[in-house]
Motif scaffolding. Structure first.
Motif, PDB file in Angstrom:
ATOM      1  N   ALA A 249      11.875 -65.041 -12.511  1.00  0.00           N
ATOM      2  CA  ALA A 249      13.180 -65.108 -11.845  1.00  0.00           C
ATOM      3  C   ALA A 249      13.405 -63.833 -11.034  1.00  0.00           C
ATOM      4  CB  ALA A 249      14.284 -65.288 -12.877  1.00  0.00           C
ATOM      5  N   PHE A 250      13.872 -63.980  -9.796  1.00  0.00           N
ATOM      6  CA  PHE A 250      14.200 -62.811  -8.985  1.00  0.00           C
ATOM      7  C   PHE A 250      15.342 -63.156  -8.038  1.00  0.00           C
ATOM      8  CE2 PHE A 250      11.276 -65.122  -6.320  1.00  0.00           C
ATOM      9  CZ  PHE A 250      11.536 -64.777  -5.007  1.00  0.00           C
ATOM     10  N   THR A 259       1.136 -56.625   2.541  1.00  0.00           N
ATOM     11  CA  THR A 259       0.723 -57.702   1.639  1.00  0.00           C
ATOM     12  C   THR A 259       1.412 -57.628   0.280  1.00  0.00           C
ATOM     13  OG1 THR A 259      -1.173 -56.445   0.791  1.00  0.00           O
ATOM     14  CG2 THR A 259      -1.561 -57.873   2.706  1.00  0.00           C
ATOM     15  N   GLY A 260       1.999 -56.489  -0.072  1.00  0.00           N
ATOM     16  CA  GLY A 260       2.570 -56.300  -1.398  1.00  0.00           C
ATOM     17  C   GLY A 260       4.086 -56.322  -1.398  1.00  0.00           C
ATOM     18  N   VAL A 261       4.670 -56.887  -2.459  1.00  0.00           N
ATOM     19  CA  VAL A 261       6.122 -56.940  -2.603  1.00  0.00           C
ATOM     20  C   VAL A 261       6.504 -56.648  -4.050  1.00  0.00           C
ATOM     21  CG1 VAL A 261       6.513 -58.595  -0.728  1.00  0.00           C
ATOM     22  CG2 VAL A 261       6.098 -59.429  -3.048  1.00  0.00           C
ATOM     23  N   ALA A 262       7.691 -56.103  -4.226  1.00  0.00           N
ATOM     24  CA  ALA A 262       8.264 -55.899  -5.559  1.00  0.00           C
ATOM     25  C   ALA A 262       9.421 -56.866  -5.728  1.00  0.00           C
ATOM     26  CB  ALA A 262       8.735 -54.462  -5.727  1.00  0.00           C
ATOM     27  N   LEU A 263       9.433 -57.604  -6.806  1.00  0.00           N
ATOM     28  CA  LEU A 263      10.509 -58.561  -7.086  1.00  0.00           C
ATOM     29  C   LEU A 263      11.521 -57.919  -8.025  1.00  0.00           C
ATOM     30  CD1 LEU A 263       8.501 -61.874  -7.650  1.00  0.00           C
ATOM     31  CD2 LEU A 263       9.238 -60.810  -5.503  1.00  0.00           C
ATOM     32  N   ASN A 265      15.221 -58.508 -10.224  1.00  0.00           N
ATOM     33  CA  ASN A 265      16.210 -59.435 -10.772  1.00  0.00           C
ATOM     34  C   ASN A 265      17.248 -58.646 -11.557  1.00  0.00           C
ATOM     35  OD1 ASN A 265      17.151 -62.175 -11.207  1.00  0.00           O
ATOM     36  ND2 ASN A 265      16.595 -61.884 -13.352  1.00  0.00           N
ATOM     37  N   LYS A 266      18.492 -58.719 -11.130  1.00  0.00           N
ATOM     38  CA  LYS A 266      19.586 -57.989 -11.768  1.00  0.00           C
ATOM     39  C   LYS A 266      19.254 -56.506 -11.891  1.00  0.00           C
ATOM     40  CE  LYS A 266      21.361 -62.000 -14.283  1.00  0.00           C
ATOM     41  NZ  LYS A 266      21.710 -62.586 -15.595  1.00  0.00           N
ATOM     42  N   ASN A 267      18.787 -55.950 -10.772  1.00  0.00           N
ATOM     43  CA  ASN A 267      18.468 -54.519 -10.681  1.00  0.00           C
ATOM     44  C   ASN A 267      17.363 -54.080 -11.639  1.00  0.00           C
ATOM     45  OD1 ASN A 267      20.397 -54.114  -8.653  1.00  0.00           O
ATOM     46  ND2 ASN A 267      22.016 -53.837 -10.159  1.00  0.00           N
ATOM     47  N   THR A 268      16.472 -54.992 -11.967  1.00  0.00           N
ATOM     48  CA  THR A 268      15.334 -54.688 -12.831  1.00  0.00           C
ATOM     49  C   THR A 268      14.062 -55.199 -12.163  1.00  0.00           C
ATOM     50  OG1 THR A 268      16.687 -54.884 -14.836  1.00  0.00           O
ATOM     51  CG2 THR A 268      14.307 -55.016 -15.114  1.00  0.00           C
ATOM     52  N   LEU A 269      13.017 -54.383 -12.173  1.00  0.00           N
ATOM     53  CA  LEU A 269      11.737 -54.815 -11.617  1.00  0.00           C
ATOM     54  C   LEU A 269      11.152 -55.916 -12.491  1.00  0.00           C
ATOM     55  CD1 LEU A 269       9.381 -54.295  -9.578  1.00  0.00           C
ATOM     56  CD2 LEU A 269       8.440 -52.731 -11.296  1.00  0.00           C
ATOM     57  N   THR A 270      10.831 -57.066 -11.888  1.00  0.00           N
ATOM     58  CA  THR A 270      10.264 -58.176 -12.664  1.00  0.00           C
ATOM     59  C   THR A 270       8.807 -58.443 -12.331  1.00  0.00           C
ATOM     60  OG1 THR A 270      11.025 -59.818 -11.045  1.00  0.00           O
ATOM     61  CG2 THR A 270      12.513 -59.301 -12.868  1.00  0.00           C
ATOM     62  N   GLY A 271       8.302 -57.843 -11.249  1.00  0.00           N
ATOM     63  CA  GLY A 271       6.893 -58.050 -10.942  1.00  0.00           C
ATOM     64  C   GLY A 271       6.516 -57.494  -9.584  1.00  0.00           C
ATOM     65  N   ILE A 272       5.237 -57.170  -9.442  1.00  0.00           N
ATOM     66  CA  ILE A 272       4.669 -56.756  -8.159  1.00  0.00           C
ATOM     67  C   ILE A 272       3.587 -57.763  -7.805  1.00  0.00           C
ATOM     68  CG2 ILE A 272       3.431 -54.950  -6.904  1.00  0.00           C
ATOM     69  CD1 ILE A 272       4.652 -52.918  -8.800  1.00  0.00           C
ATOM     70  N   TYR A 273       3.638 -58.278  -6.586  1.00  0.00           N
ATOM     71  CA  TYR A 273       2.708 -59.321  -6.172  1.00  0.00           C
ATOM     72  C   TYR A 273       2.045 -58.955  -4.853  1.00  0.00           C
ATOM     73  CZ  TYR A 273       4.489 -62.286  -9.881  1.00  0.00           C
ATOM     74  OH  TYR A 273       4.808 -62.788 -11.107  1.00  0.00           O
ATOM     75  N   LYS A 274       0.785 -59.340  -4.758  1.00  0.00           N
ATOM     76  CA  LYS A 274       0.013 -59.094  -3.547  1.00  0.00           C
ATOM     77  C   LYS A 274      -0.365 -60.442  -2.926  1.00  0.00           C
ATOM     78  CE  LYS A 274      -3.970 -56.415  -1.900  1.00  0.00           C
ATOM     79  NZ  LYS A 274      -3.156 -55.475  -1.082  1.00  0.00           N
ATOM     80  N   PHE A 275      -0.108 -60.593  -1.645  1.00  0.00           N
ATOM     81  CA  PHE A 275      -0.381 -61.833  -0.933  1.00  0.00           C
ATOM     82  C   PHE A 275      -1.661 -61.686  -0.108  1.00  0.00           C
ATOM     83  CE2 PHE A 275       3.934 -62.412  -2.098  1.00  0.00           C
ATOM     84  CZ  PHE A 275       4.264 -63.745  -1.956  1.00  0.00           C
ATOM     85  N   ASP A 276      -2.472 -62.711  -0.151  1.00  0.00           N
ATOM     86  CA  ASP A 276      -3.637 -62.794   0.727  1.00  0.00           C
ATOM     87  C   ASP A 276      -3.227 -63.681   1.901  1.00  0.00           C
ATOM     88  OD1 ASP A 276      -6.082 -62.925   1.919  1.00  0.00           O
ATOM     89  OD2 ASP A 276      -7.065 -64.066   0.332  1.00  0.00           O
ATOM     90  N   ILE A 277      -3.064 -63.059   3.072  1.00  0.00           N
ATOM     91  CA  ILE A 277      -2.558 -63.760   4.248  1.00  0.00           C
ATOM     92  C   ILE A 277      -3.651 -63.832   5.314  1.00  0.00           C
ATOM     93  CG2 ILE A 277      -0.787 -63.829   6.041  1.00  0.00           C
ATOM     94  CD1 ILE A 277       0.409 -64.094   3.289  1.00  0.00           C
TER      95      ILE A 277
END
Length: 289
Positions: A249-250, A259-263, A265-277
């Motif tokens: 949830a974010f 390519t990278g993003v930080a998600l 949720n409610k001012n808490t880091l929930t995950g870091i994801y890297k996209f292959d584009i």
């Protein structure tokens, strides 16, 4: 490299003073070991932070998130809010509605929770009942509305435009995202429907650097069909309904690099994801531990 990102427009004042635009990425150099004050440009309360301590001593600050990614450090600032407590009750369909508003909006009907959500700095305004439909209005910098039909939550969102016709109402919320989405709630007679619209007719010409942002904007706004269309043909077996399961949830995100993003949720880091584009399509999404 050290970067500073703020979720709101603000001024950071220490030995030096500088202004941050929301979600801009600013390089931090020659960081002094000092307390800085953060002032919101919208007039919210201020707070202090020692950026040197957060970065180099791993000291925590309740209004900042530190993220280490690809040998870089990101400090993400979020906005404090002042809360007052308000509670009211009224009758709806021979049931007791209790509404409380403080850090979160909570609404119960005969003790059953209908909604519990942080809706920011708004104030309760009024409610109206039309048959089985209950509409509750809140006022603020951005107005907010809750629509309940037959004791079931149908819509809960900020709205920027309100139009009223004979026996019908339209609420429209601007999403301010890459696709210029608008969320619409249409209340007519005994029916409530909600849907997305595009607020301009400009053709979107995607570049690889922005594809992951558009994809996440679609997920945030539940435009899963468009998100699916951004996926590479090699992922054609992925079902549209499964796309939100890719992520925790974010309610916000910010870009770390192309390519990278930080998600968040409610001012808490929930995950870091890297996209292959590749060729403006998503070929793969990998969670970074």
């Amino acid at each position: 490299m050290n970067y500073l990102i703020s979720s709101f427009d603000c001024i950071v004042k220490g030995k030096d003073e500088f202004t941050l635009n929301s979600f801009g990425k600013y390089i931090l150099e020659n960081i002094e070991d000092e307390n800085c004050f953060v002032f919101s440009l919208s007039g919210e309360m201020l707070y202090s932070i020692n950026l040197h301590s957060v970065i180099y001593k791993n000291c925590s600050n309740k209004y900042a998130i530190k993220i280490d990614y690809n040998k870089d450090t990101y400090i993400y600032l979020y906005q404090p809010r002042e809360y007052s407590f308000f509670v009211t009750s009224f009758k709806y369909l021979n049931s007791d509605v209790v509404l409380s508003l403080s850090k979160e909006l909570n609404i119960t009907i005969n003790g059953e929770k209908i909604i519990s959500r942080d809706i920011g700095n708004v104030e309760y305004s009024n409610y109206e009942i039309d048959g089985n439909i209950l509409i509750i209005y809140f006022s603020g910098v951005r107005n907010y509305v809750v629509v309940i039909n037959n004791k079931e939550l149908k819509y809960s969102e900020y709205y920027d435009e309100f139009n009223k016709g004979e026996n019908e109402k339209y609420f429209m919320s601007r999403c301010y995202d890459s696709l210029n989405h608008g969320k619409v709630c249409h209340v007519k007679d005994k029916n409530v429907e909600s849907y997305l619209v595009y607020l301009d007719d400009n053709e979107l010409k995607l570049k690889d650097d922005f594809t992951h942002c558009v994809f996440l904007d679609c997920v945030l706004n539940k435009n899963y069909k468009y998100a699916h269309a951004l996926m590479d043909k090699s992922l054609s077996d992925v079902e549209i309904e499964s796309i939100p399961k890719f992520f925790p949830a974010f309610d916000n995100y910010f870009v770390l690099d192309n390519t990278g993003v930080a998600l968040i949720n409610k001012n808490t880091l929930t995950g870091i994801y890297k996209f292959d584009i590749e060729n403006a399509t998503v070929k793969n999404i990998v969670e970074i531990n």
